[in-house]
Design an enzyme around this catalytic site. Structure first.
Site, PDB file in Angstrom:
ATOM      1  CB  ALA A  59       2.334  11.719   4.040  1.00  0.00           C
ATOM      2  CE  LYS A 111      -2.503  10.353  14.630  1.00  0.00           C
ATOM      3  NZ  LYS A 111      -2.198   9.372  13.513  1.00  0.00           N
ATOM      4  N   GLY A 139       0.782  -1.282   0.048  1.00  0.00           N
ATOM      5  CA  GLY A 139       0.050  -0.023   0.026  1.00  0.00           C
ATOM      6  C   GLY A 139       0.808   1.461   0.120  1.00  0.00           C
ATOM      7  N   PRO A 140       1.613   1.210  -1.122  1.00  0.00           N
ATOM      8  CG  PRO A 140       2.853   1.687  -3.117  1.00  0.00           C
ATOM      9  CD  PRO A 140       1.810   0.614  -2.120  1.00  0.00           C
ATOM     10  N   GLY A 141       0.616   4.421  -0.542  1.00  0.00           N
ATOM     11  CA  GLY A 141       0.129   5.613  -0.788  1.00  0.00           C
ATOM     12  C   GLY A 141       0.808   6.677   0.214  1.00  0.00           C
ATOM     13  CB  ALA A 142      -0.294   9.534   2.081  1.00  0.00           C
ATOM     14  N   GLY A 186       2.432   4.936   2.968  1.00  0.00           N
ATOM     15  CA  GLY A 186       3.349   4.099   2.375  1.00  0.00           C
ATOM     16  C   GLY A 186       4.350   4.331   1.537  1.00  0.00           C
TER      17      GLY A 186
END
Ligand SMILES: NC(=O)c1ccc[n+]([C@@H]2O[C@H](COP(=O)([O-])OP(=O)(O)OC[C@H]3O[C@@H](n4cnc5c(N)ncnc54)[C@H](OP(=O)(O)O)[C@@H]3O)[C@@H](O)[C@H]2O)c1
Length: 291
Positions: free
Chosen positions: A124, A175, A8-11, A13
């Protein structure tokens, strides 16, 4: 040398994968849903680039030392498709997501003893596939112990604030206190300025009070001052700022309302604690998403 498959290379990743790849001791590959050719992250220190191996099909996955999951929480089940090929006898799984159910989301699919839940603070944004902007410093908190310590080592070459704690429960519930209040922005589709309305501010405090009550029942140490602090913090910030659920609402994307609000009502029921305002937020956002 550590081999790492980031799913999952999103914001989050893509930003993490690019940083990890700056260290020659890490061999980084990424598992994607939307193909990318490379990674480019605009960080506060300048642009960093990386060209990791990109896997587009779970059949391409090979055993790695570490699997890092950085999908949205609602894509967790889909992310597990990569596990069969990537998991060897000693592979560990780091779950880098919001919410408080990091282990619960994956323990059906992975040996619980080798799951490392990660609390991440990292602003990000994804601007295009494989392209992100890191808008501020990165902090991650993991549980004390060897798995957490080894996860911290993966980021040794970064300037990230990496912490281990004996009280991970408190870290994630703190959080969640912030995240649950942010649902108001997504519901009304307005940025942070809306918190200057006194009635809205009181709704935010109520959401956080419910979160504090359920978090305490789950074992977290949460101060009575948190609801006021979160409203004050939101009011002090830029009036046009949002949060990722607000950004997803504006972009018409799916939202993490269950992991951020629904969970408080769900876990509350276990302890006989009502959390009607969080249930309301989750229902409204579910309805908006389905409309
Ligand atoms: N963004 C932030 O500033 C921030 C800060 C703190 C915590 N978080 C948390 O971090 C987590 C990740 O958020 P995010 O903002 O990075 O989300 P995001 O930008 O939407 O990225 C998620 C990525 O996962 C990919 N994906 C989904 N299913 C997949 C699958 N089966 N296989 C491979 N890849 C898959 C998506 O693919 P597509 O490219 O096809 O969409 C996307 O690239 C969330 O829990 C979020 O709440 C985010």
């Amino acid at each position: 040398m550590a081999s790492i498959l980031l799913i999952g290379p999103g914001a989050i990743g893509a930003t993490l994968a690019a940083w990890l790849a700056q260290d020659d001791r890490n061999h980084v590959s990424v598992a994607v849903r939307t193909p990318i050719d490379s990674l480019e992250v605009t960080t506060p220190q300048g642009i960093i680039r990386a060209k990791p191996q990109v896997l587009t099909d779970p059949a391409q996955a090979r055993h790695v030392d570490w699997i890092l999951v950085a999908t949205k929480t609602y894509d967790s089940e889909a992310a597990t498709e990569w596990f069969a090929g990537a998991t060897g006898k000693h592979t560990r799984l780091a779950v880098i997501q919001n919410g408080v159910e990091h282990v619960a989301r994956f323990e059906k699919h992975f040996d619980r003893e080798r799951i490392v839940p990660v609390m991440i603070d990292l602003p990000a944004e994804r601007t295009a596939p494989g392209r992100t902007v890191q808008k501020g410093p990165a902090k991650m908190v993991v549980p004390a112990g060897k798995n957490g310590a080894d996860f911290v080592k993966l980021f040794a070459a970064t300037n990230f604030d990496m912490q281990q704690t004996d009280d991970f429960t408190t870290a994630v519930w703190k959080k969640l206190c912030l995240n649950c209040a942010g649902a108001v922005l997504a519901v009304v589709a307005k940025p942070a300025a809306i918190a200057h309305h006194d009635g809205v501010a009181e709704i935010m405090r109520t959401l956080v009070r419910e979160c504090v009550a359920v978090g305490r029942a789950e074992g977290a140490t949460l101060e009575d001052s948190i609801p006021d602090e979160i409203v004050d913090r939101t009011r002090r910030g830029p009036r046009d700022s949002g949060n990722s659920m607000y950004a997803d609402r504006i972009a018409g994307k799916p939202m993490e309302y269950d992991a951020r609000n629904g969970v408080i009502a769900r876990l509350g029921r276990k302890h006989g604690i009502e959390a009607p305002m969080n249930a309301l937020m989750a229902t409204l956002l579910e309805a908006v998403q389905q409309a």
